[in-house]
Each structure stands twice: as C-alpha cells, then as structure tokens.
Design a protein around this motif. Structure first.
Motif, PDB file in Angstrom:
ATOM      1  N   ALA A   1       6.753   5.322  -6.013  1.00  0.00           N
ATOM      2  CA  ALA A   1       6.503   4.797  -4.673  1.00  0.00           C
ATOM      3  C   ALA A   1       6.140   3.314  -4.743  1.00  0.00           C
ATOM      4  CB  ALA A   1       5.391   5.586  -3.995  1.00  0.00           C
ATOM      5  N   SER A   2       5.347   2.944  -5.736  1.00  0.00           N
ATOM      6  CA  SER A   2       4.990   1.529  -5.921  1.00  0.00           C
ATOM      7  C   SER A   2       6.216   0.712  -6.316  1.00  0.00           C
ATOM      8  CB  SER A   2       3.910   1.387  -6.986  1.00  0.00           C
ATOM      9  OG  SER A   2       2.713   2.020  -6.583  1.00  0.00           O
ATOM     10  N   ALA A   3       7.069   1.297  -7.171  1.00  0.00           N
ATOM     11  CA  ALA A   3       8.291   0.601  -7.586  1.00  0.00           C
ATOM     12  C   ALA A   3       9.176   0.301  -6.380  1.00  0.00           C
ATOM     13  CB  ALA A   3       9.048   1.437  -8.610  1.00  0.00           C
ATOM     14  N   ARG A   4       9.311   1.275  -5.507  1.00  0.00           N
ATOM     15  CA  ARG A   4      10.122   1.075  -4.305  1.00  0.00           C
ATOM     16  C   ARG A   4       9.515  -0.016  -3.423  1.00  0.00           C
ATOM     17  NH1 ARG A   4      14.865   0.406  -2.294  1.00  0.00           N
ATOM     18  NH2 ARG A   4      15.192   1.274  -0.209  1.00  0.00           N
ATOM     19  N   GLY A   5       8.205   0.004  -3.300  1.00  0.00           N
ATOM     20  CA  GLY A   5       7.542  -1.016  -2.489  1.00  0.00           C
ATOM     21  C   GLY A   5       7.718  -2.408  -3.058  1.00  0.00           C
TER      22      GLY A   5
ATOM     23  N   LEU B   1       3.195  -3.993   3.843  1.00  0.00           N
ATOM     24  CA  LEU B   1       4.193  -2.967   3.589  1.00  0.00           C
ATOM     25  C   LEU B   1       3.507  -1.670   3.175  1.00  0.00           C
ATOM     26  CD1 LEU B   1       7.136  -2.025   3.189  1.00  0.00           C
ATOM     27  CD2 LEU B   1       7.052  -3.063   0.907  1.00  0.00           C
ATOM     28  N   VAL B   2       3.718  -0.618   3.945  1.00  0.00           N
ATOM     29  CA  VAL B   2       3.134   0.688   3.661  1.00  0.00           C
ATOM     30  C   VAL B   2       4.265   1.638   3.269  1.00  0.00           C
ATOM     31  CG1 VAL B   2       1.726   2.591   4.523  1.00  0.00           C
ATOM     32  CG2 VAL B   2       1.347   0.260   5.393  1.00  0.00           C
ATOM     33  N   VAL B   3       4.237   2.121   2.040  1.00  0.00           N
ATOM     34  CA  VAL B   3       5.229   3.076   1.559  1.00  0.00           C
ATOM     35  C   VAL B   3       4.622   4.477   1.666  1.00  0.00           C
ATOM     36  CG1 VAL B   3       6.668   3.824  -0.369  1.00  0.00           C
ATOM     37  CG2 VAL B   3       6.238   1.383   0.006  1.00  0.00           C
ATOM     38  N   VAL B   4       5.245   5.312   2.468  1.00  0.00           N
ATOM     39  CA  VAL B   4       4.756   6.676   2.682  1.00  0.00           C
ATOM     40  C   VAL B   4       5.462   7.581   1.681  1.00  0.00           C
ATOM     41  CG1 VAL B   4       4.397   8.508   4.372  1.00  0.00           C
ATOM     42  CG2 VAL B   4       4.465   6.118   5.119  1.00  0.00           C
ATOM     43  N   ASP B   5       4.690   8.121   0.756  1.00  0.00           N
ATOM     44  CA  ASP B   5       5.239   8.895  -0.364  1.00  0.00           C
ATOM     45  C   ASP B   5       5.444  10.348   0.045  1.00  0.00           C
ATOM     46  OD1 ASP B   5       6.085   9.711  -2.836  1.00  0.00           O
ATOM     47  OD2 ASP B   5       4.115   9.596  -3.793  1.00  0.00           O
ATOM     48  N   GLY B   6       6.567  10.599   0.729  1.00  0.00           N
ATOM     49  CA  GLY B   6       6.910  11.951   1.141  1.00  0.00           C
ATOM     50  C   GLY B   6       6.363  12.297   2.511  1.00  0.00           C
ATOM     51  N   PRO B   7       6.666  13.510   2.997  1.00  0.00           N
ATOM     52  CA  PRO B   7       6.198  13.944   4.322  1.00  0.00           C
ATOM     53  C   PRO B   7       4.672  13.923   4.421  1.00  0.00           C
ATOM     54  CG  PRO B   7       7.879  15.441   3.469  1.00  0.00           C
ATOM     55  CD  PRO B   7       7.513  14.535   2.338  1.00  0.00           C
TER      56      PRO B   7
ATOM     57  N   VAL C   1       9.929  -8.351 -15.438  1.00  0.00           N
ATOM     58  CA  VAL C   1       9.543  -7.537 -16.598  1.00  0.00           C
ATOM     59  C   VAL C   1       9.814  -6.050 -16.372  1.00  0.00           C
ATOM     60  CG1 VAL C   1       7.805  -9.204 -17.318  1.00  0.00           C
ATOM     61  CG2 VAL C   1       7.119  -7.266 -15.871  1.00  0.00           C
ATOM     62  N   GLY C   2      10.444  -5.700 -15.244  1.00  0.00           N
ATOM     63  CA  GLY C   2      10.849  -4.311 -15.023  1.00  0.00           C
ATOM     64  C   GLY C   2      10.129  -3.586 -13.915  1.00  0.00           C
ATOM     65  N   GLY C   3       9.144  -4.234 -13.262  1.00  0.00           N
ATOM     66  CA  GLY C   3       8.442  -3.599 -12.150  1.00  0.00           C
ATOM     67  C   GLY C   3       7.624  -2.392 -12.584  1.00  0.00           C
ATOM     68  N   TYR C   4       7.285  -1.573 -11.617  1.00  0.00           N
ATOM     69  CA  TYR C   4       6.502  -0.363 -11.891  1.00  0.00           C
ATOM     70  C   TYR C   4       7.378   0.706 -12.525  1.00  0.00           C
ATOM     71  CZ  TYR C   4       2.624  -2.106  -9.062  1.00  0.00           C
ATOM     72  OH  TYR C   4       1.577  -2.846  -8.569  1.00  0.00           O
ATOM     73  N   ALA C   5       6.809   1.405 -13.510  1.00  0.00           N
ATOM     74  CA  ALA C   5       7.511   2.501 -14.173  1.00  0.00           C
ATOM     75  C   ALA C   5       7.077   3.835 -13.558  1.00  0.00           C
ATOM     76  CB  ALA C   5       7.203   2.497 -15.676  1.00  0.00           C
ATOM     77  N   ASP C   6       7.818   4.879 -13.875  1.00  0.00           N
ATOM     78  CA  ASP C   6       7.514   6.218 -13.379  1.00  0.00           C
ATOM     79  C   ASP C   6       6.404   6.822 -14.241  1.00  0.00           C
ATOM     80  OD1 ASP C   6       7.477   8.668 -12.162  1.00  0.00           O
ATOM     81  OD2 ASP C   6       9.386   9.354 -12.999  1.00  0.00           O
TER      82      ASP C   6
ATOM     83  N   MET D   1       0.843  -1.185   0.000  1.00  0.00           N
ATOM     84  CA  MET D   1       0.000   0.000   0.000  1.00  0.00           C
ATOM     85  C   MET D   1       0.883   1.241   0.000  1.00  0.00           C
ATOM     86  SD  MET D   1      -3.032   1.010   2.712  1.00  0.00           S
ATOM     87  CE  MET D   1      -2.026   1.673   4.057  1.00  0.00           C
ATOM     88  N   THR D   2       0.543   2.219  -0.824  1.00  0.00           N
ATOM     89  CA  THR D   2       1.213   3.510  -0.758  1.00  0.00           C
ATOM     90  C   THR D   2       0.237   4.529  -0.183  1.00  0.00           C
ATOM     91  OG1 THR D   2       0.569   4.195  -3.001  1.00  0.00           O
ATOM     92  CG2 THR D   2       2.642   2.972  -2.768  1.00  0.00           C
TER      93      THR D   2
END
Length: 278
Positions: free
Chosen positions: A77-81, A38-44, A171-176, A9-10
């Motif tokens: 953020a999804s790519a990092r997760g 796994l929770v990815v916090v996208d910035g402050p 296959v390269g994961g999530y793209a920007d 989750m982001t």
C-alpha cells in the motif's frame, strides 16, 4: 522554487473513524500545509470509515483518496502511494497518529537549509488519548550517528519521516515487507548516499496502544526479521556476522511473552512521560 510536499498515509478496515478524523485534522491544520494529502485505503473498509474519507476529500482540496480493491499490507500500500504521489518531498503519517502543527514547516525548512534527503524527529507516544503521553522515543540526531545506528535498528521514526521522493523511487521504493518496510527503504536510501538527520524535538504524537505492541511480537515476526536482514545484507548495510547477531537479538525480542513485551519495549525505546514534558 520551494519543494512541494505530499503527505502519504495508508489506512485499512481496523482504523476507527475517530482516529482517522483526528489524524486528518492534524495534517490539514499544519502551519505549512501540504500541496497533496494522499490517503491510500488498503482494501475494503466499513461504510462509516469510507464516509469519513469522502467527507475529508470534499472539505479539503489537498486530500486525495486512492482505494485498493483488496488488502495487500502496509508495504505494498505504501509502495502504491509513493508511485502515485506528486510532491517533491513525501511525509509519512499514520492514520491513528497526530502531527503537531509545525511539523511540516520545521522539517521542510531543516531539510532545505542543510541539504538533506531524509529528516525525522522525536515522537511522543500515547495510549488511547493523545493527552495520555507515555513517553518520548528519540533517535540519533546527526548523520554520522544515524549511520552508526543503521545496522542495528531503524534510525528514523517512520511516522515522523520526510524524504525526497525521487531518491526513494530510484532505490526501488517500498518493498513487500510486513511492518519493517520503512527500515528497509531508509537503509537503501542511506546506502545509496542519502544524507539524513533527526530533529530532537517531538513533532508527532504516536499511538502506542496495545495493538502496536502486539504487532511487534510472535513467531511470525521471525520470518519478517529474516526477510529484512537478507535485504539489509544485499544493500551492504550488514555483513553475515552482524546479520546473525541481529537475528538472535532482534529475534529474542520478538519472542518475549505478550504480557512482558510492552514493558520491554518501553525499557528499550521510550523515555518517561515526565522527561518528555520537561
């Protein structure tokens, strides 16, 4: 050995504490709990939201919070997760949505029993309160029907998706990409030979409020559509003629006036609330 599951989750500064807590509770309360949430916090984020995340991690051993120093958008953020996840399978979950209690149990069993790489489901769309159901959004059930839908639109509802992490990374994961990184990833997985099916029963309550609708329109989306169509062509999902048609048709939808975008979206993608409850 049964596969392990990471729910990914982001979240970002625009998420409310009430939405986050409701969303987290729906994951931790699954009949088949994930090994990792796994929770990815996208910035402050505001202090209240940060405190809610810390409380969730303290209460539930499976909850792992990773904070990004700056807002990078949902794609990165999804790519990092996806890189940080440890599960064999990854289930996506939005921070203002609700997963129904048997979601993971149903999807993991279906994926394993049918030798699949990607499983989605129908989802109930609500506004404001999960009890205010607007209708249901479905996608084709069989793999063959999913492949027919793929060149036209995303054949899997991303907030309902469960997929094999290793294949997604291969296959390269999530793209920007903004807003359409899930369609791009699923297209590359399917083009590489992934097998997919959608369960016809709704397993997720999706928050389809005004903010969700507004994100789908506007001139800026034309650039994102161009980026997506180029990537679909590179993956062999569309050729030049289909790419051109998609840019015209999907671009026209993006430019529908704001006051009309909601009704047009509902007409194209949603069945009525009575039908959903039947």
């Amino acid at each position: 050995m049964p596969p392990t599951v990471t729910v990914l989750m982001t979240t970002y500064h625009g998420t409310t504490v009430a939405d986050l807590e409701r969303s987290v509770a729906s994951v931790t309360g699954q009949t088949r709990p994930p090994e990792e949430f796994l929770v990815v916090v996208d910035g402050p984020v505001p202090d209240a939201l940060d405190a809610a995340l810390a409380a969730a991690a303290a209460e539930h051993p499976s909850v792992r919070v990773e904070r990004l120093p700056r807002n990078v958008g949902s794609g990165l953020a999804s790519a990092r997760g996806l890189e940080l996840a440890t599960g064999d399978l990854v289930a996506r979950h939005d921070s203002d949505d609700v997963s129904l209690p048997t979601r993971l149990e149903r999807q993991v069993r279906h994926l394993e029993e049918h030798g699949l790489d990607l499983v989605g489901s129908a989802m109930l769309e609500f506004r404001g309160d999960p009890g205010h159901v607007l209708g249901v959004r479905t996608n084709p059930a069989s793999h063959a029907a999913i492949m027919r839908r793929l060149p036209l639109n995303n054949p899997v509802n991303n907030p309902t998706s469960l997929f094999r992490r290793e294949l997604a990374l291969r296959v390269g994961g999530y793209a920007d990409l903004r807003y359409m990184q899930d369609y791009d990833l699923f297209a590359r997985m399917l083009a590489a030979g992934a097998r997919a099916e959608n369960l016809e029963e709704p397993l997720v309550l999706f928050n389809a409020g005004d903010e969700m609708i507004s994100r789908r329109g506007g001139w800026r989306m034309l650039r994102y559509e161009w980026d997506l169509q180029r990537r679909l062509r590179a993956a062999g999902v569309v050729g030049v003629p289909r790419m051109a048609v998609n840019l015209v048709v999907r671009g026209a939808f993006r430019l529908v006036p704001g006051r009309l975008l909601g009704p047009v979206y509902a007409a194209l993608f949603r069945r009525g609330a009575r039908e959903a409850a039947a």
